[in-house]
Design an enzyme around this catalytic site. Structure first.
Site, short mmCIF file in Angstrom:
data_model
loop_
_atom_site.label_atom_id
_atom_site.label_comp_id
_atom_site.label_asym_id
_atom_site.label_seq_id
_atom_site.Cartn_x
_atom_site.Cartn_y
_atom_site.Cartn_z
N LYS A 139 0.85 -1.21 0.00
CA LYS A 139 0.00 0.00 0.00
C LYS A 139 0.88 1.25 0.00
O LYS A 139 1.90 1.29 0.69
CB LYS A 139 -0.90 -0.03 1.25
CG LYS A 139 -1.90 1.11 1.34
CD LYS A 139 -2.76 0.97 2.60
CE LYS A 139 -3.79 2.07 2.73
NZ LYS A 139 -4.58 1.96 3.97
N SER A 185 -9.42 1.99 3.34
CA SER A 185 -8.61 2.68 2.37
C SER A 185 -7.62 1.79 1.62
O SER A 185 -7.06 2.22 0.62
CB SER A 185 -7.83 3.79 3.07
OG SER A 185 -7.00 3.24 4.08
N SER A 216 -9.43 -0.28 7.59
CA SER A 216 -8.93 -0.20 6.22
C SER A 216 -8.28 -1.46 5.65
O SER A 216 -7.99 -1.50 4.46
CB SER A 216 -7.96 0.96 6.08
OG SER A 216 -8.70 2.15 5.92
N1 GLN Z 1 -12.74 4.74 7.11
C1 GLN Z 1 -11.97 5.08 8.25
C2 GLN Z 1 -11.46 6.50 8.11
O1 GLN Z 1 -11.70 7.09 7.12
C3 GLN Z 1 -10.86 4.11 8.48
C4 GLN Z 1 -9.71 4.31 7.53
C5 GLN Z 1 -8.51 3.47 7.89
O2 GLN Z 1 -8.61 2.45 8.57
N2 GLN Z 1 -7.36 3.93 7.44
O3 GLN Z 1 -10.83 7.01 8.97
#
Ligand code: GLN
Length: 481
Positions: free
Chosen positions: A73, A148, A172
């Protein structure tokens, strides 16, 4: 058996026996990427030359990961590859160092093929917040892959790599794994060093693994864990990890089902498939115990205050001077306008404003302080629950992958999708996502298993037994068949 159907252990075997060379294996995956990337857009950077050279020089007969390709990632630093974290503000940034977790995989002989797409600075649940275009779900290109770590999940599901790294601050790794029909682990906070991970919410961030099966996650996870002098919050793994009492069945294992995770608003097919999987656990010998995690409903407001507060501090380093380029700015305001103003996306700015507000002198106690207290209550919910059960089974998300654009201009409706994944980050406990079925639109459904801190091995044991008895994890989208 064909390469695309082999497990990591199977790949290792064909490499060790000399049946196949790592360069051939790497070429195979690079070709799959070449074929499918236009449709999926999982990658922000693909480095064929680097990958083939690494594959050619891989000489590590004792490593189970030797010569096996992986995607990373784009929030993780890899020396020699650009890192954007999905943001324009980091366009062209070449990190002069490699994240500890990635370094350990490279030392074990893994072959990095490239960097995957992500919501900007990992803020999002759909990969739509990437400055470099959305990633498409390999099961249905009109749908999001989740986020994400959507690029990593889509790459694995599409058969472009056998395994990928993601990061999980509030879901994420688990949510995109679930949306793409694969498995994913968000480890115990601190179990894998965060050194070289672009910081979002530092008290919540963890690096995780996405793969087709639990068995494929394990060797990658094991290679990355442990104390790192470069991350003061990292910790050594326990010498005797928790395991199942009986390696062959779930006899003697207590699985908790929290009522707060089966509430109205959850897609009927999602709750149904997860309940069926829980019935499977029962057949395999587990004792199923109804439990309560009473503060679950406060997880979303607490998380979005804490994560945004930490983000607002972490992103202060992008001050327009140390990173990125600007043209002819004479005053501080101009520097900021040209960099933070122009190059951060909408969602990132929203989080910075929310976080700064929650931390400001007049509001600190009412928002940040209060959210910290709620976090303690949520952590205690889990501590109580784990005196009664060994693992907790829930859906990963209330719905399956939604259509691209479905949450359009309504960030709050997107935040609500995170309800079942945020609590594990607030409590610091591990969560494993496993595919357990499909909805009527043929989109994958995921179940989450949470355990007490440092119980990953136990979650893996349960997941492995489940995947030995079921075949959801073997299902592939058409493009990967
Ligand atoms: N959707 C959550 C956020 O926007 C989690 C994102 C993540 O785990 N990086 O913060």
């Amino acid at each position: 058996m064909k390469i695309k159907d082999l497990s990591l252990a199977g790949l290792k075997e064909s490499l060790s026996s000399g049946e196949m060379k790592s360069t051939e294996l790497t070429r195979f995956y690079l070709d799959c990427i070449g074929e499918r990337e236009t449709d999926v857009n999982a990658f922000l950077h693909i480095d064929e030359k680097y990958a083939l050279a690494k594959a050619n020089s891989a000489n590590c007969p004792n490593s189970p990961l030797c010569g096996i390709p992986i995607a990373i990632k784009d929030v993780l630093m890899v020396d020699g590859m650009p890192a954007t974290a999905g943001s324009k503000i980091l366009e062209g940034y070449m990190p002069p160092f490699t994240a500890t977790a990635v370094k350990k995989l490279e030392d074990a002989g893994m072959v990095i093929v490239g960097k995957t797409n992500t919501d900007e600075f990992a803020m999002g649940s759909s990969t739509e917040n990437s400055a470099y275009g959305v990633t498409h779900n390999p099961w249905n290109l009109d749908r999001v892959p989740g986020g994400s770590s959507g690029g990593s999940a889509a790459a694995v599901a599409a058969g472009m790599v056998p395994v990928a790294l993601g990061s999980d601050t509030g879901g994420s790794v688990r949510q995109p794994a679930s949306y793409c029909g694969i498995s994913g682990i968000k480890p115990t906070y601190g179990r894998i060093s965060r050194y070289g991970l672009s910081a979002y919410g530092s008290s919540l961030d963890s690096i995780g693994v996405l793969a087709r099966s639990v068995a494929d996650i394990i060797p990658v996870f094991k290679t990355m864990v442990g104390k790192d002098p470069l991350d003061a919050t990292s910790v050594e793994s326990p010498t005797t990890p928790r395991r199942l009492p009986d390696a062959e069945s779930l006899k003697g294992t207590r699985i908790g089902v929290p009522k707060e995770y089966f509430v109205e608003g959850t897609q009927v097919e999602v709750a149904g498939a997860v309940r069926e999987a829980i019935q499977e656990f029962k057949k395999m010998g587990a004792e199923i115990i109804p439990i309560s995690l009473p503060h679950t409903e406060y997880a979303i407001p607490a998380y979005y205050i804490l994560a945004s507060a930490e983000a607002s501090a972490n992103l202060a380093r992008f001050d327009g001077i140390r990173y990125t380029q600007r043209e002819g700015a004479d005053t501080l305001a101009e520097v900021y306008n040209q960099t933070r103003g122009k190059l951060f996306g909408e969602e990132v700015k929203r989080r910075i404003m929310l976080g700064t507000y929650a931390l400001s002198a007049g509001y600190y106690d009412a928002f940040y302080g209060q959210a910290q207290k709620v976090r303690t209550l949520i952590r205690r919910d889990f501590e109580d629950a784990f005196t009664k059960v060994d693992a907790i089974a829930t859906p990963v998300a209330p719905t399956t992958a939604f259509k691209i654009g479905a949450h359009g201009d309504d960030p709050l409706s997107m935040y609500l999708e995170d309800i079942f994944t945020l609590p594990a980050n607030l409590a610091g406990v591990p969560g494993l996502a496993l595919p357990v079925g499909f909805d009527d639109a043929n989109m994958p459904i995921g179940m989450q298993l949470m355990g007490t801190r440092f119980s990953e091995e136990l979650l893996f044991d349960i997941g492995k037994i489940y995947q030995r008895e079921t075949s959801w994890h073997e299902m592939k989208p058409k493009m990967a068949r």
